[in-house]
Write an enzyme that holds these catalytic residues in place. Sequence first.
Site, short mmCIF file in Angstrom:
data_model
loop_
_atom_site.label_atom_id
_atom_site.label_comp_id
_atom_site.label_asym_id
_atom_site.label_seq_id
_atom_site.Cartn_x
_atom_site.Cartn_y
_atom_site.Cartn_z
N ASP A 1 -46.31 1.02 -5.40
CA ASP A 1 -45.70 1.11 -4.08
C ASP A 1 -44.58 2.13 -4.11
O ASP A 1 -43.93 2.31 -5.16
CB ASP A 1 -45.15 -0.25 -3.63
CG ASP A 1 -44.89 -0.26 -2.13
OD1 ASP A 1 -45.83 -0.49 -1.35
OD2 ASP A 1 -43.74 0.01 -1.73
N ARG B 1 -54.63 3.30 1.12
CA ARG B 1 -54.67 1.83 0.98
C ARG B 1 -56.08 1.32 0.70
O ARG B 1 -56.42 0.20 1.12
CB ARG B 1 -54.11 1.14 2.24
CG ARG B 1 -52.64 1.32 2.45
CD ARG B 1 -51.85 0.29 1.67
NE ARG B 1 -50.42 0.57 1.73
CZ ARG B 1 -49.57 -0.01 2.57
NH1 ARG B 1 -49.98 -0.93 3.40
NH2 ARG B 1 -48.30 0.32 2.55
N ARG C 1 -55.84 -5.54 1.24
CA ARG C 1 -56.19 -6.90 1.66
C ARG C 1 -57.49 -7.02 2.44
O ARG C 1 -58.00 -8.12 2.61
CB ARG C 1 -55.04 -7.48 2.49
CG ARG C 1 -53.86 -7.88 1.63
CD ARG C 1 -52.62 -8.12 2.48
NE ARG C 1 -52.16 -6.86 3.05
CZ ARG C 1 -51.05 -6.71 3.74
NH1 ARG C 1 -50.28 -7.75 4.00
NH2 ARG C 1 -50.69 -5.53 4.20
N ARG D 1 -54.96 -10.40 -6.34
CA ARG D 1 -53.57 -10.57 -5.92
C ARG D 1 -53.14 -12.03 -6.07
O ARG D 1 -52.01 -12.30 -6.49
CB ARG D 1 -53.40 -10.12 -4.48
CG ARG D 1 -51.96 -10.03 -4.02
CD ARG D 1 -51.95 -9.56 -2.58
NE ARG D 1 -50.64 -9.47 -1.98
CZ ARG D 1 -49.87 -10.48 -1.68
NH1 ARG D 1 -50.25 -11.70 -1.99
NH2 ARG D 1 -48.70 -10.28 -1.10
N TYR E 1 -35.69 3.22 3.72
CA TYR E 1 -35.76 1.82 3.26
C TYR E 1 -34.51 1.43 2.48
O TYR E 1 -34.02 0.30 2.58
CB TYR E 1 -37.01 1.61 2.39
CG TYR E 1 -38.28 1.63 3.19
CD1 TYR E 1 -38.75 0.47 3.83
CD2 TYR E 1 -39.01 2.80 3.35
CE1 TYR E 1 -39.92 0.49 4.59
CE2 TYR E 1 -40.19 2.83 4.11
CZ TYR E 1 -40.62 1.67 4.73
OH TYR E 1 -41.76 1.71 5.49
O1 CP3 Z 1 -53.00 3.66 -0.99
C1 CP3 Z 1 -53.15 2.84 -1.92
O2 CP3 Z 1 -54.13 2.05 -1.98
C2 CP3 Z 1 -52.21 2.87 -3.11
C3 CP3 Z 1 -51.17 1.91 -3.14
C4 CP3 Z 1 -50.07 2.00 -2.10
C5 CP3 Z 1 -49.44 0.85 -1.55
N1 CP3 Z 1 -48.40 1.25 -0.79
C6 CP3 Z 1 -49.85 -0.53 -1.82
C7 CP3 Z 1 -49.36 -1.60 -0.93
C8 CP3 Z 1 -49.41 3.11 -1.57
C9 CP3 Z 1 -49.72 4.58 -1.75
C10 CP3 Z 1 -48.35 2.62 -0.76
C11 CP3 Z 1 -47.40 3.50 -0.07
C12 CP3 Z 1 -46.36 2.91 0.78
N2 CP3 Z 1 -45.71 1.74 0.64
C13 CP3 Z 1 -45.83 3.58 1.89
C14 CP3 Z 1 -46.20 4.97 2.35
C15 CP3 Z 1 -47.51 5.03 3.04
C16 CP3 Z 1 -47.56 4.35 4.36
O3 CP3 Z 1 -48.31 3.36 4.45
O4 CP3 Z 1 -46.90 4.81 5.30
C17 CP3 Z 1 -44.85 2.75 2.46
C18 CP3 Z 1 -44.02 3.04 3.68
C19 CP3 Z 1 -44.77 1.58 1.63
C20 CP3 Z 1 -43.84 0.44 1.76
C21 CP3 Z 1 -44.56 -0.81 1.98
N3 CP3 Z 1 -45.30 -1.46 1.02
C22 CP3 Z 1 -44.63 -1.57 3.18
C23 CP3 Z 1 -43.96 -1.20 4.48
C24 CP3 Z 1 -45.42 -2.69 2.89
C25 CP3 Z 1 -45.69 -3.86 3.77
C26 CP3 Z 1 -46.71 -3.55 4.81
C27 CP3 Z 1 -47.93 -4.39 4.62
O5 CP3 Z 1 -49.03 -3.82 4.76
O6 CP3 Z 1 -47.79 -5.59 4.32
C28 CP3 Z 1 -45.88 -2.58 1.56
C29 CP3 Z 1 -46.77 -3.52 0.85
C30 CP3 Z 1 -48.02 -2.95 0.25
N4 CP3 Z 1 -48.09 -1.78 -0.46
C31 CP3 Z 1 -49.30 -3.55 0.27
C32 CP3 Z 1 -50.15 -2.72 -0.48
C33 CP3 Z 1 -51.60 -2.94 -0.81
C34 CP3 Z 1 -49.64 -4.89 0.89
C35 CP3 Z 1 -49.12 -5.93 -0.04
C36 CP3 Z 1 -49.93 -7.19 -0.12
O7 CP3 Z 1 -50.94 -7.24 -0.84
O8 CP3 Z 1 -49.49 -8.15 0.54
#
Ligand code: CP3
Length: 342
Positions: free
Chosen positions: A73, A23, A27, A36, A150
């Site tokens: 994602d 990540r 944010r 964003r 999911y």
């Molecule tokens: O690592 C990186 O920077 C690459 C991009 C990336 C994202 N999600 C961007 C993201 C990667 C590799 C993921 C993987 C992901 N997404 C996983 C597996 C890794 C982990 O964290 O366990 C999972 C379970 C998801 C599903 C997901 N996407 C969730 C549960 C959420 C919401 C949680 C939150 O932090 O709000 C997301 C949203 C998400 N994916 C964000 C980002 C940067 C936040 C979105 C935003 O900008 O509001």
Amino acid sequence: MTKTILRALKGEVLPTPPIWMMRQAGRYLPEYRETRAKAGDFLSLCYTPDLAAEVTLQPIRRYGFDAAILFADILLLPQALGPKLWFETGEGPRMETTDTPGQVANLKPTEAIHETLAPVYETVRILARELPAETTLIGFAGAPWTVATYMIAGRGSKDQGAAHALKAHDRPTFQALIDKITEATIEYLSAQIDAGAEVVKLFDSWAGSLKGQDFKDFAEAPAQKIIAALKARHPGIPVIAFPREAGQGYIGFAHRTGADCVAIDNSVSPEWAAANVQIDGCVQGNLAPEHMVTGGQALIAATRHVVKAFSKGPHIFNLGHGITPDAHPDNVQLMIDTIRGT
Ligand code: CP3
């Protein structure tokens, strides 16, 4: 000179471990929040190649990480199979549920995913052109079990109860869903590699809730299939597997799945992981992400601890899970300076 991440993935022990962060585009960075806002919402950001490439590059420019991970994602792939996906502000992802035989049968044919996912491949192509020569480009997908949790529940859940229930009560439907995601993941990652990804990572964020034979059947077997298919099509492509919170399941995971590197979460100590997992090859991890919030001497001490514990074998420095939105950007710099000794 070969990129440091690729050298570590081949088993080389480097004097300073290469570094990236899960990540890392997120944010906690003001420049991410700005882009964003420009995109409007998270999914538009994922599907707009120029903006997705821009946020991928932001942490590389700011910190000089050794790897960039494609901004996307894990839920884009199931979305490309048909179910609607949206993000509830402050709550996380929501999906149309897929938990009946009819719904699994009605998922789109695997070849159809490329139509929806074409912008992701375009992001990879932009990054392959624009990244600095020393930076490795990592593509990724969710592992089938985590993606299935999911799809079945229609949202994230702490215990993955809905997926465990389907597995217990309608095994053929559950297995058909896992097989479908496995097949689609091979095509998705293969297309990312064709577009320029140099390494791919499989995120099995909920692997820790699979126990005993279930862990073998639904964490190891799908990973093994995906890795074998990718390596057959793209000889030499390195794969990082992240069976998060696998505990004892980390032992031998690389050997049983063919992964080149196992990413380790921070519920196990780096000494334990060095003795039990790094003996098989490269490991990635495992600083607790909380240090990116709290900083200070504790961050320095914990960072040194992780580096030292893994110093006798191949190691890619990372956090044990994604950096959180409340992290302070200066703490990331402090972590990097501590590792690189600058
Ligand atoms: O690592 C990186 O920077 C690459 C991009 C990336 C994202 N999600 C961007 C993201 C990667 C590799 C993921 C993987 C992901 N997404 C996983 C597996 C890794 C982990 O964290 O366990 C999972 C379970 C998801 C599903 C997901 N996407 C969730 C549960 C959420 C919401 C949680 C939150 O932090 O709000 C997301 C949203 C998400 N994916 C964000 C980002 C940067 C936040 C979105 C935003 O900008 O509001």
